[in-house]
Design an enzyme around this catalytic site. Structure first.
Site, mmCIF file in Angstrom:
data_model
loop_
_atom_site.group_PDB
_atom_site.id
_atom_site.type_symbol
_atom_site.label_atom_id
_atom_site.label_comp_id
_atom_site.label_asym_id
_atom_site.label_seq_id
_atom_site.Cartn_x
_atom_site.Cartn_y
_atom_site.Cartn_z
ATOM 1 C CG HIS A 241 11.754 86.206 67.582
ATOM 2 N ND1 HIS A 241 11.367 86.018 68.484
ATOM 3 C CD2 HIS A 241 12.636 86.900 67.071
ATOM 4 C CE1 HIS A 241 12.940 85.879 68.720
ATOM 5 N NE2 HIS A 241 13.653 86.099 68.040
HETATM 6 O O1 RIB Z 1 13.482 89.234 70.552
HETATM 7 C C1 RIB Z 1 13.278 89.616 69.699
HETATM 8 C C2 RIB Z 1 12.632 90.854 69.505
HETATM 9 O O2 RIB Z 1 14.186 92.011 69.520
HETATM 10 C C3 RIB Z 1 11.501 90.941 67.827
HETATM 11 O O3 RIB Z 1 11.332 91.915 68.077
HETATM 12 C C4 RIB Z 1 13.139 91.084 66.682
HETATM 13 O O4 RIB Z 1 12.681 92.685 65.917
HETATM 14 C C5 RIB Z 1 14.012 92.505 67.889
HETATM 15 O O5 RIB Z 1 12.667 93.722 68.330
#
Ligand code: RIB
Ligand code: CA
Length: 313
Positions: A241
């Site tokens: 992500h």
């Molecule tokens: O949904 C994914 C996000 O939530 C990413 O930033 C992960 O690190 C969590 O913070």
């Protein structure tokens, strides 16, 4: 050199985002790392940020503590994904660095005054509580912010913490609403694009075989991190992500999306934190976000690998 502040809740994917940014020191000037409660409580996310700075050999970047809880709601964390420490998969320690005395909010405000002319970019990798507090308490900060590039939200892809919501927005929907209504230029990297950057096997192998401690530890972090999503989605890798936020700054041309209106659900419990994306312009709501839904997969991993291997440790 783009001046950036990285607001983060490390988290293994946050760690890879930090390492990618640190490895791009010829393009990005990281003014500071501000920590927020999210994946794990603030006491852990702040220590984890110190650990990643030291692992990366980036001892000079200041690390600040921000908000221990969302604006209005009880903190929800994600140990089920990131493990109890938030950086499970490794045994990192902190030898030299310490958390700064200045608060994260004061640091961001100070930076916005100091770099009024240059402008700063805020890279938000966790719940938006810190950013919302800065905007709410000092609206003039918007004059110094070039752009907020954030990982959060989801629309065509649905949610990952509830059927309707992505974790970062879900944890503090009121903060997300303040950020989206601030008038600042917003670029959003939602699950619609981050679910397309599933960790490749040969990417992990190249990290492991690099002979560099930081890259080897990064592979251990990802080995732990991706198990959850691979089991949940039955996918061949876990979604990377947060590095999308940094890679977007390094090469926006590999991304595509649309300037649309995005609103945040803050009233319903069923759809709390949903990013309601007017992708087809069916309302007359003003566009407020460059919403990204696609990326060139190979180029993304090539950039992350190149920058992580560019670290000196
Ligand atoms: O949904 C994914 C996000 O939530 C990413 O930033 C992960 O690190 C969590 O913070
Ligand atoms: Ca994060």
């Amino acid at each position: 050199m783009r001046k950036i502040i990285i607001d983060t809740d490390p988290g293994q994917d946050d760690a890879l985002a930090l390492m990618t940014a640190f490895g791009a020191r010829d393009q990005l000037c990281v003014l500071g790392v501000t920590c927020v409660a999210g994946n794990v409580p603030l006491e852990l996310t702040s220590v984890n940020a110190l650990k990643i700075c030291e692992l990366s050999g980036f001892f000079d970047v200041p690390v600040f503590k921000g908000s221990p809880a969302p604006l209005k709601r009880k903190l929800i964390t994600a140990e089920h994904v990131h493990g109890k420490t938030g950086l499970d998969g490794t045994e990192l320690s902190v030898e030299r660095k310490e958390i700064e005395i200045t608060s994260a909010i004061d640091f961001i405000i100070e930076c916005s005054e100091r770099y009024k002319d240059d402008k700063i970019t805020i890279c938000a990798l966790g719940p938006l509580t810190n950013i919302a507090k800065v905007l709410r308490e000092n609206p003039r900060v918007t004059e110094s912010i070039e752009e907020i590039v954030l990982m959060g939200g989801g629309f065509f892809e649905g949610g990952n913490i509830t059927p309707a919501a992505e974790f970062n927005i879900y944890v503090d929907p009121e903060a997300a609403k303040i950020v989206l209504e601030s008038g600042v230029k917003i670029t959003m990297l939602p699950l619609d694009v981050t679910h397309k950057t599933l960790v490749q096997r040969d990417f992990l192998e190249k990290l492991r075989k690099s002979g560099k401690n930081s890259a080897i530890e990064a592979a251990k972090l990802l080995d732990f991190f991706e198990r959850y999503d691979m089991e949940k989605y039955g996918s061949k890798g876990g979604p990377l992500h947060d590095p999308n936020v940094i890679v977007y700054l390094l090469n926006p041309a590999i991304y595509s999306g649309k300037l649309v209106n995005v609103e945040i659900e803050v009233n319903s419990e069923l759809t709390r934190g949903m990013t309601v994306v007017d992708w087809w312009s069916v309302t007359n709501r003003k566009p407020n976000t460059y919403y990204i839904n696609d990326v060139k997969y190979d180029e993304f991993f090539e950039i992350v690998l190149n920058k992580v291997l560019n670290l000196e440790t």
